[in-house]
Design an enzyme around this catalytic site. Structure first.
Site, PDB file in Angstrom:
ATOM      1  N   HIS A 111     -10.111  -5.265  -3.552  1.00 13.83           N
ATOM      2  CA  HIS A 111      -8.796  -5.458  -2.948  1.00 13.83           C
ATOM      3  C   HIS A 111      -8.963  -5.879  -1.501  1.00 13.83           C
ATOM      4  O   HIS A 111      -9.875  -5.436  -0.810  1.00 13.83           O
ATOM      5  CB  HIS A 111      -7.939  -4.195  -3.032  1.00 13.83           C
ATOM      6  N   ASP A 113       0.851  -1.192   0.000  1.00 13.46           N
ATOM      7  CA  ASP A 113       0.000   0.000   0.000  1.00 13.46           C
ATOM      8  C   ASP A 113       0.887   1.243   0.000  1.00 13.46           C
ATOM      9  O   ASP A 113       1.910   1.291   0.678  1.00 13.46           O
ATOM     10  CB  ASP A 113      -0.917  -0.016   1.227  1.00 13.46           C
ATOM     11  N   ILE A 114       0.456   2.259  -0.728  1.00 18.16           N
ATOM     12  CA  ILE A 114       1.258   3.480  -0.848  1.00 18.16           C
ATOM     13  C   ILE A 114       1.247   4.295   0.451  1.00 18.16           C
ATOM     14  O   ILE A 114       2.159   5.097   0.685  1.00 18.16           O
ATOM     15  CB  ILE A 114       0.738   4.340  -2.032  1.00 18.16           C
ATOM     16  N   HIS A 119      -6.999  -5.812   2.055  1.00 17.88           N
ATOM     17  CA  HIS A 119      -5.865  -5.282   2.811  1.00 17.88           C
ATOM     18  C   HIS A 119      -5.354  -6.392   3.730  1.00 17.88           C
ATOM     19  O   HIS A 119      -6.136  -7.018   4.448  1.00 17.88           O
ATOM     20  CB  HIS A 119      -6.307  -4.124   3.708  1.00 17.88           C
ATOM     21  N   GLU A 135     -12.313   3.431  -1.387  1.00 16.78           N
ATOM     22  CA  GLU A 135     -11.762   4.518  -2.206  1.00 16.78           C
ATOM     23  C   GLU A 135     -11.547   4.074  -3.644  1.00 16.78           C
ATOM     24  O   GLU A 135     -11.761   4.846  -4.579  1.00 16.78           O
ATOM     25  CB  GLU A 135     -10.411   4.964  -1.644  1.00 16.78           C
ATOM     26  N   VAL A 136     -11.058   2.859  -3.808  1.00 19.11           N
ATOM     27  CA  VAL A 136     -10.694   2.387  -5.148  1.00 19.11           C
ATOM     28  C   VAL A 136     -11.679   1.290  -5.572  1.00 19.11           C
ATOM     29  O   VAL A 136     -11.759   0.246  -4.918  1.00 19.11           O
ATOM     30  CB  VAL A 136      -9.251   1.840  -5.166  1.00 19.11           C
ATOM     31  N   ASN A 145     -12.955  -3.138   2.164  1.00 12.48           N
ATOM     32  CA  ASN A 145     -13.967  -2.092   2.208  1.00 12.48           C
ATOM     33  C   ASN A 145     -14.809  -2.137   0.940  1.00 12.48           C
ATOM     34  O   ASN A 145     -14.288  -2.413  -0.146  1.00 12.48           O
ATOM     35  CB  ASN A 145     -13.301  -0.719   2.330  1.00 12.48           C
TER      36      ASN A 145
HETATM   37  P1  5GP Z   1      -9.873   1.386   0.191  1.00 17.01           P
HETATM   38  O1  5GP Z   1     -10.174   2.596   1.011  1.00 17.01           O
HETATM   39  O2  5GP Z   1     -10.445   1.497  -1.193  1.00 17.01           O
HETATM   40  O3  5GP Z   1     -10.205   0.115   0.886  1.00 17.01           O
HETATM   41  O4  5GP Z   1      -8.299   1.326   0.078  1.00 17.01           O
HETATM   42  C1  5GP Z   1      -7.569   1.867  -0.979  1.00 17.01           C
HETATM   43  C2  5GP Z   1      -6.109   1.742  -0.613  1.00 17.01           C
HETATM   44  O5  5GP Z   1      -5.363   1.964  -1.780  1.00 17.01           O
HETATM   45  C3  5GP Z   1      -5.638   2.768   0.425  1.00 17.01           C
HETATM   46  O6  5GP Z   1      -5.082   2.064   1.544  1.00 17.01           O
HETATM   47  C4  5GP Z   1      -4.596   3.591  -0.315  1.00 17.01           C
HETATM   48  O7  5GP Z   1      -3.504   3.972   0.492  1.00 17.01           O
HETATM   49  C5  5GP Z   1      -4.190   2.660  -1.438  1.00 17.01           C
HETATM   50  N1  5GP Z   1      -3.738   3.336  -2.654  1.00 17.01           N
HETATM   51  C6  5GP Z   1      -4.337   4.367  -3.289  1.00 17.01           C
HETATM   52  N2  5GP Z   1      -3.643   4.702  -4.389  1.00 17.01           N
HETATM   53  C7  5GP Z   1      -2.589   3.862  -4.462  1.00 17.01           C
HETATM   54  C8  5GP Z   1      -1.512   3.723  -5.384  1.00 17.01           C
HETATM   55  O8  5GP Z   1      -1.392   4.433  -6.371  1.00 17.01           O
HETATM   56  N3  5GP Z   1      -0.612   2.724  -5.121  1.00 17.01           N
HETATM   57  C9  5GP Z   1      -0.720   1.910  -4.028  1.00 17.01           C
HETATM   58  N4  5GP Z   1       0.216   0.980  -3.883  1.00 17.01           N
HETATM   59  N5  5GP Z   1      -1.725   2.024  -3.144  1.00 17.01           N
HETATM   60  C10 5GP Z   1      -2.645   2.977  -3.352  1.00 17.01           C
END
Ligand code: 5GP
Length: 120
Positions: free
Chosen positions: A105, A34-35, A107, A100-101, A92
């Site tokens: 995915h 994760d970034i 975690h 968010e994405v 999520n």
């Molecule tokens: P969500 O909130 O959708 O469950 O988690 C999205 C995750 O993607 C977050 O933990 C965020 O830090 C990670 N993320 C967002 N953009 C990038 C990226 O460009 N590269 C990587 N490796 N992780 C990302």
């Protein structure tokens, strides 16, 4: 359910349009750091197929994709040693899940005591 946006950041990672820090790659799955890590170990595991969230993936992925994904999760956990002290997996989904994405995915978080499941 959210709609799949082929321009989402993980689709771009899968296409090679933007870089990632790959931990492990299989036929149908990719694991990368994760970034913005929320724990000493914070790996995201994604299917290569276009699935919005966990329910979409579980309902519509092929048996091969399903098996490959879960074996990838196991490989990442076992190779990192995270199974010794324990870990947390989170997925999520949607507005209430604060996803968010919009590409499924999981975690994998490890390396510290995670605290309560929910902060509030
Ligand atoms: P969500 O909130 O959708 O469950 O988690 C999205 C995750 O993607 C977050 O933990 C965020 O830090 C990670 N993320 C967002 N953009 C990038 C990226 O460009 N590269 C990587 N490796 N992780 C990302």
């Amino acid at each position: 359910m959210m709609t799949y946006d082929p321009e989402n950041i993980f689709a771009k990672i899968l296409r090679g349009d933007i870089p990632n820090d790959t931990v492990y790659e299989s036929d149908h799955s990719l694991a990368f750091n994760d970034i913005a890590p929320q724990a000493p170990m914070h790996v995201l595991v994604i299917p290569k197929g276009a699935y919005v969230d966990h329910a979409d993936f579980s309902a519509n992925a092929s048996p091969e994709e399903l098996t490959d994904f879960h074996r990838t999760v196991a490989t990442v956990i076992q190779r990192s040693g995270a199974d010794a002290a324990g870990f947390r997996t989170i997925s999520n989904a949607g507005e209430h899940g604060m996803q968010e994405v919009p590409h499924f995915h999981l975690h994998i978080l490890a390396g510290k005591v995670m605290g309560p499941l929910l902060a509030s």
